[in-house]
Design a protein around this motif. Structure first.
Motif, PDB file in Angstrom:
ATOM      1  N   TRP A 217      12.157 -17.002  -1.485  1.00  0.00           N
ATOM      2  CA  TRP A 217      11.058 -16.649  -0.706  1.00  0.00           C
ATOM      3  C   TRP A 217       9.743 -16.540  -1.840  1.00  0.00           C
ATOM      4  N   LYS A 218      10.124 -15.821  -2.824  1.00  0.00           N
ATOM      5  CA  LYS A 218       8.871 -15.504  -3.830  1.00  0.00           C
ATOM      6  C   LYS A 218       8.521 -16.561  -4.494  1.00  0.00           C
ATOM      7  N   LYS A 219       9.295 -17.656  -4.911  1.00  0.00           N
ATOM      8  CA  LYS A 219       8.708 -18.742  -5.445  1.00  0.00           C
ATOM      9  C   LYS A 219       7.947 -19.489  -4.242  1.00  0.00           C
ATOM     10  N   ALA A 220       8.608 -19.701  -2.988  1.00  0.00           N
ATOM     11  CA  ALA A 220       7.797 -20.316  -2.286  1.00  0.00           C
ATOM     12  C   ALA A 220       6.415 -19.776  -1.945  1.00  0.00           C
ATOM     13  N   HIS A 221       6.323 -18.468  -1.917  1.00  0.00           N
ATOM     14  CA  HIS A 221       5.088 -17.963  -1.508  1.00  0.00           C
ATOM     15  C   HIS A 221       3.698 -18.469  -2.066  1.00  0.00           C
ATOM     16  N   GLN A 222       3.994 -18.681  -3.496  1.00  0.00           N
ATOM     17  CA  GLN A 222       2.958 -18.985  -4.320  1.00  0.00           C
ATOM     18  C   GLN A 222       2.216 -20.377  -3.908  1.00  0.00           C
ATOM     19  N   TYR A 223       3.268 -21.226  -3.103  1.00  0.00           N
ATOM     20  CA  TYR A 223       2.775 -22.715  -2.665  1.00  0.00           C
ATOM     21  C   TYR A 223       2.301 -22.719  -1.183  1.00  0.00           C
ATOM     22  N   VAL A 224       2.339 -21.520  -0.437  1.00  0.00           N
ATOM     23  CA  VAL A 224       1.679 -21.865   0.937  1.00  0.00           C
ATOM     24  C   VAL A 224       0.629 -20.607   1.241  1.00  0.00           C
ATOM     25  N   PRO A 225      -0.183 -20.799   2.016  1.00  0.00           N
ATOM     26  CA  PRO A 225      -1.149 -19.820   2.494  1.00  0.00           C
ATOM     27  C   PRO A 225      -0.411 -18.599   3.199  1.00  0.00           C
ATOM     28  N   HIS A 226      -0.907 -17.525   3.064  1.00  0.00           N
ATOM     29  CA  HIS A 226      -0.396 -16.585   3.691  1.00  0.00           C
ATOM     30  C   HIS A 226      -0.028 -16.545   5.301  1.00  0.00           C
ATOM     31  N   THR A 227      -0.805 -17.538   5.816  1.00  0.00           N
ATOM     32  CA  THR A 227      -0.802 -17.574   7.413  1.00  0.00           C
ATOM     33  C   THR A 227       0.549 -18.387   7.419  1.00  0.00           C
TER      34      THR A 227
END
Lengths: 395, 395
Positions: A217-227
């Motif tokens: 999840w940590k890695k994925a977070h930087q590639y998708v908007p917060h929403t």
């Protein structure tokens, strides 16, 4: 209000899509962005990572104004059919332009290639047949070879996946006689199949799905908007992400139990491919093994997956919806205004809730999403698609 | 050599069957006992507890001389079709008599009822229609009422399950013009559905299955021959017993994903029963719930299960074998001698190994047994039925 159409899968919605969305607004001076989005199953013959309802919400939350579903009948087929269905919907919704990402990046190249194809359709078909008959070409490579034989100086590389789609959008617009302008941007940073993102905020959907399926999840977070991120997290609290593995036992059952003589009535089943698929199903213990056993030069992975999906979903000519339609999945305030404004001029039926729709229109998509609910943790969603209302984002 | 035919399911072979077998030999002075046995799926629309190969071995080890399979097409249907298929096979194998258990116990009653039915078929059909039209009768009770209207002094109670079967054997013999004598014994001790055995060594197959599914081996042991017991134990070391639960997810998938318009092409699907089954499948979470939701006065449990099985196995008119055939599952030394002796006079094709048989004959049964291998622990048996040889017991 000036509307621009985009054609998407959002599997899931990520930063590259956000960039694309902003660029679409900017380049086409749009007041309204309308996304035609595939539903439970996608063009490469795969189930979506999570349901269409969550994906529609991601889109609206990120700034799309209207999300409408591309019916299963079009969404899971080769580029020509896929594009035809999507352009028909966008045309009915009165968009002035469409905007898409492509490897080429030059809108003019797409229009001229489409024009050429319409003017030269007879020699094109003859060349296509010739390339396919020599048995070394897949459908896609035969297609590219044929068009370059007719137009040796064409700058459009039609072996590239997004160029192929873009070309078919242009062709569908020309064939349907729609007045829709074409705008495109060159895709950057994340090649379609790239599993190892190098850019700091943009990665391909394939790469992001890999991260999510690995619970990174940590890695994925930087590639998708917060929403997007919070919708993904909320979904994942009570459900698993969906993949072909969820449907493998059902596909195996269907391939082994369906009478062989009945399989050619399924869309895409021809040239004896049913025997190859049935043989492989006997021995394979999972979907990847099945794919490895069925793939050949002639039958690409995508072709096999699309065919397997049509078999799984029992799609015949008779299951096609009686006509195309506009099924609303999500709306911003602007989207709602736009819809009110154009409503009486829309030539296709509009469906807001499936339970109130004409069953002959909607039945095939409801059935496909009931099938989608056979995935590991979605069994309580078997009637969700039938009863859901579009997601509305109010200020 | 003088042969007697019996028609069985052996699910599993138990002491009552042994008694029946000995009585058959004794009453008909038979040198050879030939059992026509249902394969993977049974007449009440259920999968067998364990594969046909183990059940054939139980029969041969207990003294049956020849076990041949009743094809799925006949084995999973109502009494008339079931009996027709079985009698055709026994006739081709040149049996002089058949022997069956019945509630009635008087062979003459069966022959006269069959004779009556042939002579009075037109008034019978009219009465039948009348009783069915009043909507309070199931097929079985309408049938019994109609025949007793024609023959008020008939002593045969055709609401009893084994009387019904016996009557249809007699009718099939008469209709097919076979010279086969009828012998029967009154069933004792274990009523067909009796779940609580009281006799010290005889219990119904239903009761024995309940013991086995509850792992009550000690109790089960007193009701089955040692030979059966050791085959059951050996099977259970590496496999689970099979039940409808194994197939519930597949049935649910098939009911929900098959286009509604396509279901009436399945055998036994008529009168809109497909809608009732599809609705129930949406909500049921297991097969018992599904049965409870679908059963009505008009649709008995057996009728629902049989119909569900035809849907699961995708049986249409087109999947029927091109003709009946004799598939060998097991042979004693006497059985082998008998077969050599009559071989050149047998009017139906004989199949010893499916892999060498005419596919048009055997395909539907191979497909049904591939489906059977979707049960929990049988996945490595998917090709067993195709490659197996009959079980041979040598001295």
């Amino acid at each position: 209000m000036k509307a621009t159409g985009i054609i998407v899968e959002y599997n899931p919605f990520h930063n590259g899509h956000l960039l694309h969305l902003r660029e679409a607004k900017k380049q086409t001076h749009a007041d309204v962005i309308i996304a035609v989005m595939s539903g439970s199953f996608l063009q490469r013959g795969e189930p979506a990572l999570l349901p269409k309802w969550e994906r529609a919400q991601m889109a609206i939350d990120a700034g799309v104004d209207l999300v409408v579903e591309l019916p299963f009948h079009f969404a899971t087929q080769q580029a020509a059919i896929f594009a035809n269905g999507a352009i028909e919907i966008l045309g009915a919704l009165n968009v002035q332009s469409i905007f898409f990402g492509s490897e080429n990046g030059d809108a003019h190249a797409f229009s001229s290639a489409a024009k050429l194809m319409i003017e030269q359709s007879i020699p094109f078909k003859a060349a296509m047949r010739r390339f396919l008959d020599d048995k070394t070409h897949s459908y896609a490579t035969a297609w590219n070879a044929a068009i370059h034989e007719l137009a040796p100086d064409l700058t459009l590389d039609l072996a590239q996946p997004n160029n192929i789609l873009g070309f078919h959008y242009a062709l569908a617009i020309a064939e349907q006689g729609k007045k829709i302008e074409i705008a495109t941007m060159a895709r950057q940073n994340a090649a379609y199949h790239d599993a190892n993102p190098t850019h700091h905020s943009i990665a391909s959907a394939t790469a992001i799905r890999t991260m999510l399926l690995a619970n990174d999840w940590k890695k994925a977070h930087q590639y998708v908007p917060h929403t997007t991120f919070s919708i993904l997290q909320k979904f994942r609290e009570t459900h698993s992400f969906v993949s072909w593995n969820d449907f493998w036992p059902l596909l195996k059952y269907q391939l082994i139990t369906a009478p062989t003589a009945q399989l050619p009535s399924i869309r895409g089943v021809s040239e004896g491919i049913e025997n190859r698929l049935q043989q492989a199903a006997l021995h394979a213990i999972n979907f990847d093994e099945f794919l490895a056993a069925t793939r050949t030069k002639r039958y690409s992975n995508s072709r096999i997956k699309r065919t397997a999906l049509q078999i799984l979903a029992q799609q015949t000519e008779a299951t096609a919806p009686t006509q195309n339609y506009i099924r609303l999945l999500g709306m911003s305030v602007t989207g709602q205004q736009y819809l009110r404004q154009i409503k009486k001029d829309i030539a296709l039926p509009i469906i807001s809730t499936a339970s109130k729709a004409n069953p002959a229109l909607i039945e095939n998509d409801i059935r496909a999403t009931k099938l989608y609910s056979f995935a590991a943790t979605l069994e309580n969603q078997i009637l969700r698609d039938f009863h859901s209302f579009p997601y509305r984002k109010n200020p």
